[in-house]
Design an enzyme around this catalytic site. Structure first.
Site, PDB file in Angstrom:
ATOM      1  N   ASN A   1       0.787  -1.243   0.000  1.00 16.27           N
ATOM      2  CA  ASN A   1       0.000   0.000   0.000  1.00 16.27           C
ATOM      3  C   ASN A   1       0.814   1.286   0.000  1.00 16.27           C
ATOM      4  OD1 ASN A   1      -1.945  -2.072   0.980  1.00 16.27           O
ATOM      5  ND2 ASN A   1      -3.300  -0.307   1.043  1.00 16.27           N
TER       6      ASN A   1
ATOM      7  N   HIS B   1      -3.316   5.501  -0.426  1.00 20.81           N
ATOM      8  CA  HIS B   1      -3.325   4.040  -0.238  1.00 20.81           C
ATOM      9  C   HIS B   1      -2.698   3.685   1.110  1.00 20.81           C
ATOM     10  CE1 HIS B   1      -4.557   3.096  -4.377  1.00 20.81           C
ATOM     11  NE2 HIS B   1      -3.848   4.152  -4.716  1.00 20.81           N
ATOM     12  N   GLU B   2      -1.609   4.390   1.431  1.00 20.83           N
ATOM     13  CA  GLU B   2      -0.909   4.162   2.705  1.00 20.83           C
ATOM     14  C   GLU B   2      -1.838   4.477   3.876  1.00 20.83           C
ATOM     15  OE1 GLU B   2       2.892   6.098   3.002  1.00 20.83           O
ATOM     16  OE2 GLU B   2       2.906   6.071   5.184  1.00 20.83           O
ATOM     17  N   ARG B   3      -2.471   5.634   3.798  1.00 19.34           N
ATOM     18  CA  ARG B   3      -3.294   6.077   4.937  1.00 19.34           C
ATOM     19  C   ARG B   3      -4.564   5.245   5.061  1.00 19.34           C
ATOM     20  NH1 ARG B   3      -1.888  12.372   3.476  1.00 19.34           N
ATOM     21  NH2 ARG B   3       0.238  12.252   4.300  1.00 19.34           N
TER      22      ARG B   3
END
Ligand SMILES: Cc1cc2nc3c(=O)[nH]c(=O)nc-3n(C[C@H](O)[C@H](O)[C@H](O)COP(=O)(O)OP(=O)(O)OC[C@H]3O[C@@H](n4cnc5c(N)ncnc54)[C@H](O)[C@@H]3O)c2cc1C
Length: 379
Positions: free
Chosen positions: A92, A241-243
């Site tokens: 991600n 995507h990371e969060r």
């Protein structure tokens, strides 16, 4: 309501994998301060967990964001925060931009092996003088013929000791503004790259974190991701995507912590009765469960928005803000309910209390999330 039999099969497969291949080793990896990511990712890649929502053409499974949510939810059952974080970096944080903006060459050479678990990836944005203020970063990649010459340093890089390549944001121009940055794939076997330090941390101890140094590293020009000068904007999109990953990883971890705490309180006799009989404790736990449920429902709302192709920046920022704060509250509050036992390293709650502390700092601190929410809300 949201999930059908096929979803359930994937959920079971990830859960079985976590129980068999990861959880039995977590204590050892926490002790050693590193986990064998090539081995873990190879197994996960073979099972299709790393690229579950990515295009089949590039080694993914071609499934949707519901499946991604399931994988993340099940990874939250890992008995620490460090391994889920390392996995989320791979799926991600460091790879979405390769799929969204990368050339065919980048997708074939780096994305496919990452999704298959043949290469370990890291995301390299933060620098000693640029964390929350990403645009303050100083690493510079100067175009020279068919290469970019990279100089600078990065810090707090997860998977940094083991990564085969970095998805790295650097300046490519001195001009002010947001169009002076570019994203690159930087293989770590290039001359001039070095790990300057393995960092020692409060929590997330099974995840390796590194300080990296770049001394005239010659990056082939074809390793530029997308358009030169647009890296900042591309990275802001990759951050979503990371969060998002923080949400499922947090609400399931919160639900698990509460479940374990309830079991402990049932058996702990204080003033002649099980602690769970104390209404003040039960109500705190109930309140946290209600808050976790709202974050879960927000995550599902975000999935629906993503599937409808809508911009989810505001909702993801809200979710990360709430999830980070709640995870901190719950791990701290539950540790309190364990009493002295909660302070013992043998208890999972003490580990999760330490690991949780990162969630409202890393990947955009809570204050940065609040800034985004206020800006996207028009004030
Ligand atoms: C264990 C760990 C793993 C990490 N992994 C990675 C990784 O893989 N890749 C990567 O690139 N980075 C990584 N990071 C870096 C992480 O994303 C940054 O630490 C984070 O973005 C905060 O930046 P900073 O540490 O420079 O804090 P600073 O920018 O110095 O901010 C310090 C504090 O100031 C406050 N603050 C910041 N902005 C505002 C504001 N606008 N208003 C009010 N208060 C504010 C916040 O409370 C913030 O925590 C990792 C960090 C850690 C600790």
């Amino acid at each position: 309501m949201y999930f059908n039999k096929e979803h359930d099969l994937v959920r079971k497969a990830v859960r079985d994998f976590v129980n068999k291949e990861i959880n039995p080793h977590v204590d050892q990896w926490e002790e050693e301060g590193i986990a064998p990511l090539h081995d873990i990712f190879k197994k996960m890649g073979e099972l299709g967990f790393l690229g579950i929502r990515f295009d089949e053409k590039y080694g993914g499974e071609g499934l949707d964001y519901w499946y991604e949510t399931i994988v993340l939810e099940e990874c939250a059952r890992i008995h620490c925060g460090g391994i889920p974080m390392a996995i989320a970096v791979q799926s991600n944080m460091a790879t979405p931009a390769l799929e969204q903006f990368g050339s065919e060459y980048i997708k074939e050479t780096y994305l496919r092996p990452a999704l298959k678990g043949d290469m370990v990836a890291a995301i390299a944005v933060t620098e000693p003088d640029a964390g929350s203020d990403v645009a303050a970063l100083k690493s510079f990649a100067k175009k020279e013929g068919g290469h970019y010459i990279l100089n600078g340093s990065k810090t707090y890089i997860t998977n940094g000791l083991q990564a085969d390549f970095l998805t790295l944001l650097a300046r490519t121009s001195d001009d002010p503004g947001y169009h002076s940055f570019s994203l690159f794939v930087v293989p770590t076997d290039l001359k001039g790259f070095s790990v300057s330090k393995k960092l020692d941390k409060l929590g997330m101890r099974s995840s390796d974190t590194a300080e990296l140094y770049f001394d005239n590293v010659k990056i082939p020009a074809e390793n530029l991701i997308g358009v030169e000068g647009e890296g900042f904007i591309q990275q802001m999109q990759q951050f979503q995507h990371e969060r998002f990953a923080v949400l499922p990883l947090s609400y399931v971890m919160i639900q698990e912590v509460i479940k374990e705490t309830v079991e402990y309180l049932k058996g702990r006799i204080v003033f002649g009765k099980p602690l769970i009989k104390k209404q003040v404790l039960r109500h705190r736990l109930a309140h946290w469960l209600a808050q976790a449920e709202t974050i879960q429902q927000l995550a599902y709302h975000i999935v629906r928005m993503k599937m409808a192709g809508q911009d989810v920046t505001r909702e993801i920022s809200m979710g990360k803000l709430l999830a980070g704060d709640l995870l901190n509250d719950v791990t701290s509050g539950c540790l309190q309910m364990y009493g002295g036992m909660g302070f013992m390293n043998e208890m999972r709650i003490s580990r999760l209390f330490r690991d949780a502390r990162l969630i409202s700092i890393g990947g955009g601190a809570s204050e940065v999330m609040s800034e985004i929410i206020s800006k996207t809300s028009g004030f």
